[in-house]
Write an enzyme that holds these catalytic residues in place. Structure first.
Site, mmCIF file in Angstrom:
data_model
loop_
_atom_site.group_PDB
_atom_site.id
_atom_site.type_symbol
_atom_site.label_atom_id
_atom_site.label_comp_id
_atom_site.label_asym_id
_atom_site.label_seq_id
_atom_site.Cartn_x
_atom_site.Cartn_y
_atom_site.Cartn_z
ATOM 1 N N ASP A 67 37.441 54.981 -3.202
ATOM 2 C CA ASP A 67 36.217 55.787 -3.320
ATOM 3 C C ASP A 67 35.225 55.413 -2.217
ATOM 4 O OD1 ASP A 67 35.631 53.268 -4.297
ATOM 5 O OD2 ASP A 67 34.994 53.940 -6.274
ATOM 6 N N ASN A 136 29.685 50.852 -17.205
ATOM 7 C CA ASN A 136 29.701 52.033 -18.080
ATOM 8 C C ASN A 136 31.124 52.532 -18.326
ATOM 9 O OD1 ASN A 136 30.356 53.048 -15.584
ATOM 10 N ND2 ASN A 136 28.893 54.735 -15.610
#
Ligand code: F6R
Length: 238
Positions: A67, A136
Site C-alpha cells: 500500500d 482498528n
C-alpha cells in the site's frame, strides 16, 4: 489460521523469519508482498542481516508494495516507498525491475491501481504476503466498513490511520491510500500476519473471536487456508 504466541518482539520476528527462510529454501523465485510499519521491521532487519552471509536467498525474489499513502512524494521519508527501499530493496539488492509499486504522487490514483492490478495478474500469484494489523483492524489500507473492495483501490483512510506513526511528521495528513484489496491478499499462496504492541490488545482480542466481518478486515484472513499469525505477548490482554 496457525497462531504462534511469541514472548516478545524479537521472538515474533525470529519465528516469522524462520518460516520465510524455510520457504525460500524450497522456492527461491518468490513474489513477496510487503507491508511497512513497525510490525514487520524486525523481520526485514533479520533478512537484511542474512543477505550479508547468504545473498543467494534473495537473487530471484520480487517485491510488491502492499500500500501507499496518496499525495506523499515517493522520496518523502514518510512514504511506504522510502521504507521499502531502505529496509528491503537496498539491503537485499533487489532492482526496480523486481519491484511492483503504486506511485504515491500520481494524478490518477485509480489508473495507478489498475496498473498494479494488471502487474499482479501478470506476475502473480503472490507467494507470500507479509502483513501488520491496524489498531482498528485494517489490513493494508482496507479500512473497516460496511463493505470493502476486493481488488486494488483508492481507499479513504480511517482517522486512526491518519494518526499512524509513519506520517507523524507529515503536516497535511494524507486522506486516502492506495492499497491491494482483500481478494488480492487472500489470493496469496501464503499469508503472514504480525501483531505487536500493547495498543493492539483490543483488536487482537476481537480477531481471536474468529468472527468474520468487514468491520474488522483482518478477520477475513480466517478464510485463508495457509495463514500464519505471530503474536507478540505484549498484544495479549493479561
Ligand atoms: C502498512 C500497512 C498497515 C500497517 C498497520 C500496522 O504498509 O499496510 O496496514 O501494517 O497499520 O502498522 P504497525 O505495524 O506500524 O503497527
Amino acid at each position: 489460521m496457525n497462531i504462534t504466541y511469541c514472548e516478545n518482539y524479537d521472538h515474533m520476528s525470529q519465528m516469522a523469519y524462520d518460516s520465510i527462510i524455510s520457504d525460500l529454501k524450497l522456492k527461491s523465485g518468490q513474489l513477496i508482498c510487503t507491508a511497512t510499519g513497525n510490525s514487520p521491521t524486525g523481520v526485514y532487519e533479520k533478512l537484511s542481516a542474512l543477505y550479508k552471509s547468504n545473498p543467494e536467498y534473495f537473487k530471484a525474489i520480487s517485491i510488491v508494495k502492499l500500500d501507499e499513502w496518496h499525495g506523499i512524494n515517493a522520496n518523502d521519508p514518510s512514504s511506504c516507498e522510502t521504507y521499502i527501499r531502505h529496509k528491503i530493496l537496498e539491503p537485499l539488492h533487489i532492482p526496480d525491475d523486481r519491484f511492483i509499486a503504486f506511485k504515491s504522487d500520481t494524478d490518477s490514483p485509480e489508473r495507478e491501481c489498475d496498473r498494479i492490478q494488471k502487474e499482479i495478474a501478470e506476475k502473480g500469484p503472490i507467494d507470500l504476503c507479509i502483513l501488520g494489523i491496524g489498531v482498528n483492524g485494517h489490513i493494508g489500507f482496507n479500512e473497516p466498513a460496511e463493505s470493502i473492495s476486493a481488488f486494488c483501490h483508492v481507499g479513504e483512510l480511517a482517522k486512526t490511520s491518519m494518526r499512524h506513526q509513519m506520517v507523524n511528521d507529515v503536516k497535511i495528513k494524507p486522506r486516502f491510500g492506495l492499497t491491494l484489496g482483500m481478494a488480492d491478499i487472500l489470493h496469496s499462496k501464503k499469508i503472514m500476519l504480525l501483531i505487536t504492541g500493547a495498543h493492539k490488545e483490543n483488536i487482537t482480542e476481537q480477531l481471536l473471536t474468529k468472527k468474520i466481518t468487514t468491520h474488522l478486515p483482518a478477520s477475513l484472513l480466517w478464510l485463508h487456508s495457509n495463514m500464519e499469525c505471530y503474536i507478540d505477548s505484549g498484544s495479549l490482554k493479561k
